[in-house]
Design an enzyme around this catalytic site. Structure first.
Site, PDB file in Angstrom:
ATOM      1  N   ASP A 130       0.589  -1.625  -0.122  1.00  0.00           N
ATOM      2  CA  ASP A 130      -0.503   0.151  -0.061  1.00  0.00           C
ATOM      3  C   ASP A 130       0.924   1.990   0.018  1.00  0.00           C
ATOM      4  O   ASP A 130       1.835   1.419   0.425  1.00  0.00           O
ATOM      5  CB  ASP A 130      -0.736  -0.312   1.085  1.00  0.00           C
ATOM      6  CG  ASP A 130      -1.598   0.793   1.286  1.00  0.00           C
ATOM      7  OD1 ASP A 130      -3.156   0.667   1.052  1.00  0.00           O
ATOM      8  OD2 ASP A 130      -1.636   2.224   0.941  1.00  0.00           O
ATOM      9  N   ASP A 165      -4.370   2.381  -4.826  1.00  0.00           N
ATOM     10  CA  ASP A 165      -2.706   2.498  -4.450  1.00  0.00           C
ATOM     11  C   ASP A 165      -2.739   1.071  -3.551  1.00  0.00           C
ATOM     12  O   ASP A 165      -1.511   1.386  -2.684  1.00  0.00           O
ATOM     13  CB  ASP A 165      -2.656   3.916  -3.501  1.00  0.00           C
ATOM     14  CG  ASP A 165      -3.632   3.739  -2.959  1.00  0.00           C
ATOM     15  OD1 ASP A 165      -4.466   2.516  -1.812  1.00  0.00           O
ATOM     16  OD2 ASP A 165      -2.733   4.640  -0.956  1.00  0.00           O
ATOM     17  N   GLU A 166      -3.321  -0.027  -3.647  1.00  0.00           N
ATOM     18  CA  GLU A 166      -2.650  -0.911  -2.903  1.00  0.00           C
ATOM     19  C   GLU A 166      -3.111  -2.224  -3.513  1.00  0.00           C
ATOM     20  O   GLU A 166      -3.758  -2.429  -4.659  1.00  0.00           O
ATOM     21  CB  GLU A 166      -3.607  -0.994  -1.780  1.00  0.00           C
ATOM     22  CG  GLU A 166      -4.594  -1.140  -1.674  1.00  0.00           C
ATOM     23  CD  GLU A 166      -5.422  -1.403   0.091  1.00  0.00           C
ATOM     24  OE1 GLU A 166      -5.473  -2.653   0.794  1.00  0.00           O
ATOM     25  OE2 GLU A 166      -6.819  -0.313  -0.346  1.00  0.00           O
TER      26      GLU A 166
HETATM   27  P1  TTP Z   1      -5.379   5.087   1.640  1.00  0.00           P
HETATM   28  O1  TTP Z   1      -4.960   3.977   1.300  1.00  0.00           O
HETATM   29  O2  TTP Z   1      -6.589   4.287   2.123  1.00  0.00           O
HETATM   30  O3  TTP Z   1      -5.225   6.362   2.299  1.00  0.00           O
HETATM   31  P2  TTP Z   1      -3.431   7.361   2.122  1.00  0.00           P
HETATM   32  O4  TTP Z   1      -2.376   6.408   0.583  1.00  0.00           O
HETATM   33  O5  TTP Z   1      -3.541   8.497   1.433  1.00  0.00           O
HETATM   34  O6  TTP Z   1      -2.600   6.897   3.488  1.00  0.00           O
HETATM   35  P3  TTP Z   1      -1.520   5.212   4.701  1.00  0.00           P
HETATM   36  O7  TTP Z   1      -2.353   4.726   3.710  1.00  0.00           O
HETATM   37  O8  TTP Z   1      -0.437   5.641   4.216  1.00  0.00           O
HETATM   38  O9  TTP Z   1      -3.194   5.586   5.106  1.00  0.00           O
HETATM   39  O10 TTP Z   1      -6.539   5.919   0.316  1.00  0.00           O
HETATM   40  C1  TTP Z   1      -5.071   5.739  -1.003  1.00  0.00           C
HETATM   41  C2  TTP Z   1      -6.220   6.748  -0.975  1.00  0.00           C
HETATM   42  O11 TTP Z   1      -7.213   7.069  -2.096  1.00  0.00           O
HETATM   43  C3  TTP Z   1      -5.983   8.207  -0.397  1.00  0.00           C
HETATM   44  O12 TTP Z   1      -4.418   9.127  -1.116  1.00  0.00           O
HETATM   45  C4  TTP Z   1      -6.820   9.074  -0.911  1.00  0.00           C
HETATM   46  C5  TTP Z   1      -8.440   7.914  -1.510  1.00  0.00           C
HETATM   47  N1  TTP Z   1      -9.026   7.943  -0.675  1.00  0.00           N
HETATM   48  C6  TTP Z   1     -10.005   9.036  -0.333  1.00  0.00           C
HETATM   49  O13 TTP Z   1     -10.343   9.905  -1.120  1.00  0.00           O
HETATM   50  N2  TTP Z   1     -11.282   8.485   0.549  1.00  0.00           N
HETATM   51  C7  TTP Z   1     -11.130   8.038   1.472  1.00  0.00           C
HETATM   52  O14 TTP Z   1     -11.746   8.342   2.612  1.00  0.00           O
HETATM   53  C8  TTP Z   1      -9.839   7.322   1.544  1.00  0.00           C
HETATM   54  C9  TTP Z   1      -9.672   6.458   2.661  1.00  0.00           C
HETATM   55  C10 TTP Z   1      -8.714   7.167   0.503  1.00  0.00           C
HETATM   56 MG    MG Z   2      -2.536   4.547   0.919  1.00  0.00          MG
END
Ligand code: TTP
Ligand code: MG
Length: 385
Positions: free
Chosen positions: A9, A104-105
Site C-alpha cells: 500500500d 494504491d494497494e
Molecule cells: P489509503 O491507502 O487508505 O490512504 P493513504 O494512501 O492516503 O494513506 P496510507 O495508506 O498511508 O494510510 O487510500 C488511498 C487513497 O485513496 C488516498 O490517498 C486518497 C483516497 N481516499 C479517499 O479519497 N477517501 C478516503 O476516505 C480514503 C480512505 C482514501
Molecule cells: Mg495508501
C-alpha cells in the site's frame, strides 16, 4: 507448501503524488481533498497532518480548524491514476499473480518468486526500491502466508515499512490486536463483540465457532477464521473467470449413452482448451444435466491435484455422469460441464506418471491441429458425432 503473500500500500498516496510535483511540501502538513471553503472532506493527509488528528473522511473545515497552517490541495485524479498505473506495472514485473485493490494497494502472490532474491524480505525491499526510484513514492509491505494477515501487517508498519509475519507466527501476531483490525469487523460488529467481552483478535479466536456463528451468522464464520489467521482466499486479478463452462442442448431428448458420452467429451474438450489458453488448471469438475421435464441437477467432484488435461476433466465428468445415470434414468435434454477453482499453471513435475505428461503433449498437438485446420479436423477416439 505455505504461500507467500504481499500486501503493498502506498503511503499517503494523493498527498505523496502532490509532494513529488512540489517537493517543498515534503515533511509538512498537507491535505488533499475538495475545496476547503466548501463542504468537502479530507481524502488524504500527510503523516505530519495526521499527528495533529487529521484523517481521511473528516470535513475539511474541521481539518482547517485543527491545522490552519496546513497546505490544502484540490484532488487531481488524473495525476493519481497515472501514478497508480505505473505502480501496478512495477508490481506486475515481480509476480504475475497480482490483485489490485483501488488505486494504491494490491495483493501479490510471490510464492516461489522470492528465490532469486534470497528471501521474501529482500524481494519486498527490491519492490520498494523500484517504487521509490521510479515514482519517488514510498510503500508499506506486509508479508504473510495469507491475505488477511498480510493486509494487517502492512497497515501496522506504515509509513515506509516492511513487516513479515513468519509462517506459523500468525496467531501470536494477531492475538493482541484489537478486533477492529480484522476486515469484516465494522463499528456495529465491534460493539456487539465488546458486549460479549471480546476486544482483541486473540479473544475472538478462542471463542467456540458455534457461539460466533450463532451471533453473527455467515460473517461470524469468516471473522472467526480470520482471527485464527486462516484465510484461503487466492490472489486473483479482478475479472478473471472463476469458472469455465460449456453445455449443449440436444435436438431430441436422449438416454443413448454413446451420444451422451460423445457430447460430454466434446464439452470437456472445449472447456479444457479454454483453460489451457488462460494458462490455468482446475481443481473442481462439475456436470450439469437437464432432464426432459426441465429438472436440472449439478454433480461435482474435487480433483486431488489441479489439472488442465482433457482426459482428467473428461474421466471425472464421465464418472459423475455414470453416477447420475445410475440414480436417475430419465431422458436428458442438456448436458454441460463446468470447471472451477482455477489455479495458476505452475505445477509439480509428474515424476512418477509419464502417462499424464504424454496425454498433455497429445492435447497440445490436437489443439494445434484444430487451430490450424478447424475444430473438426481431429477428434479424440470414441467420438461419434
Ligand atoms: P489509503 O491507502 O487508505 O490512504 P493513504 O494512501 O492516503 O494513506 P496510507 O495508506 O498511508 O494510510 O487510500 C488511498 C487513497 O485513496 C488516498 O490517498 C486518497 C483516497 N481516499 C479517499 O479519497 N477517501 C478516503 O476516505 C480514503 C480512505 C482514501
Ligand atoms: Mg495508501
Amino acid at each position: 507448501m505455505a504461500r507467500c503473500i504481499f500486501h503493498i500500500d502506498l503511503d499517503a498516496f494523493f498527498v505523496s503524488v502532490e509532494q513529488v510535483l512540489n517537493p517543498k511540501l515534503k515533511g509538512k502538513p498537507v491535505i488533499v481533498g475538495g475545496d476547503p471553503e466548501r463542504r468537502g472532506v479530507v481524502a488524504s493527509a500527510s503523516y505530519e497532518a495526521r499527528r495533529l488528528g487529521i484523517h481521511a473522511g473528516m470535513p475539511l473545515s474541521g481539518a482547517r480548524h485543527l491545522c490552519p497552517q496546513a497546505t490544502f490541495i484540490r484532488a487531481n485524479f488524473s495525476r493519481y491514476r497515472d501514478a497508480s498505473t505505473k505502480f501496478m506495472e512495477i508490481l506486475a514485473d515481480f509476480s504475475p499473480q497480482i490483485e489490485p485493490l483501488g488505486l494504491d494497494e494490491a495483493y501479490l502472490d510471490v510464492t516461489g518468486c522470492e528465490e532469486p532474491y534470497g528471501s521474501p524480505e529482500k524481494l519486498a525491499l527490491a519492490i520498494k526500491e523500484r517504487i521509490h526510484k521510479e515514482l519517488k513514492l514510498t510503500a508499506s509491505v506486509g508479508i504473510a502466508t495469507c491475505k488477511v494477515v498480510a493486509k494487517i501487517a502492512s497497515e501496522l508498519c506504515k509509513p515506509d515499512g516492511l513487516l513479515e509475519v513468519a509462517p506459523g507466527g500468525e496467531q501470536d501476531f494477531l492475538n493482541p490486536l484489537p478486533v477492529a483490525k480484522l476486515p469484516g469487523v465494522g463499528k456495529k460488529t465491534e460493539q456487539a463483540l465488546k458486549r460479549m467481552d471480546i476486544s482483541t483478535i486473540g479473544e475472538l479466536a478462542s471463542v467456540p465457532l458455534d457461539v460466533v456463528r450463532e451471533q453473527f451468522g455467515a460473517i461470524g464464520i469468516v471473522i472467526h477464521s480470520y482471527a485464527k489467521g486462516i484465510d484461503d482466499r487466492r490472489v486473483e486479478a479482478p475479472g478473471e473467470p472463476k469458472s469455465i463452462s460449456k453445455q449443449i442442448t440436444f435436438a431430441k431428448d436422449s438416454l443413448d449413452r454413446r451420444l451422451l458420452e460423445a457430447n460430454l467429451r466434446w464439452v470437456c474438450q472445449e472447456v479444457g482448451e479454454e483453460l489451457r489458453c488462460r494458462n490455468k488448471r482446475a481443481k473442481c469438475v462439475a456436470i450439469r444435466l437437464r432432464y426432459a421435464d426441465f429438472k436440472t441437477i449439478t454433480r461435482q467432484l474435487t480433483l486431488k491435484e489441479a489439472s488442465d488435461g482433457n482426459q482428467v476433466i473428461f474421466t471425472t465428468a464421465l464418472q459423475l455422469l455414470n453416477k447420475a445415470l445410475a440414480q436417475q434414468r430419465k431422458p436428458i435434454r442438456l448436458i454441460g460441464v463446468r470447471i472451477s477453482n482455477l489455479v495458476g499453471k505452475e505445477k509439480q513435475l509428474h515424476m512418477f506418471n509419464s502417462n499424464i505428461e504424454k496425454l498433455e503433449h497429445l492435447n497440445g498437438a490436437i489443439e494445434l491441429i484444430r487451430r490450424k485446420y478447424g475444430p473438426t479436423a481431429i477428434k479424440m477416439g470414441k467420438d461419434i458425432t
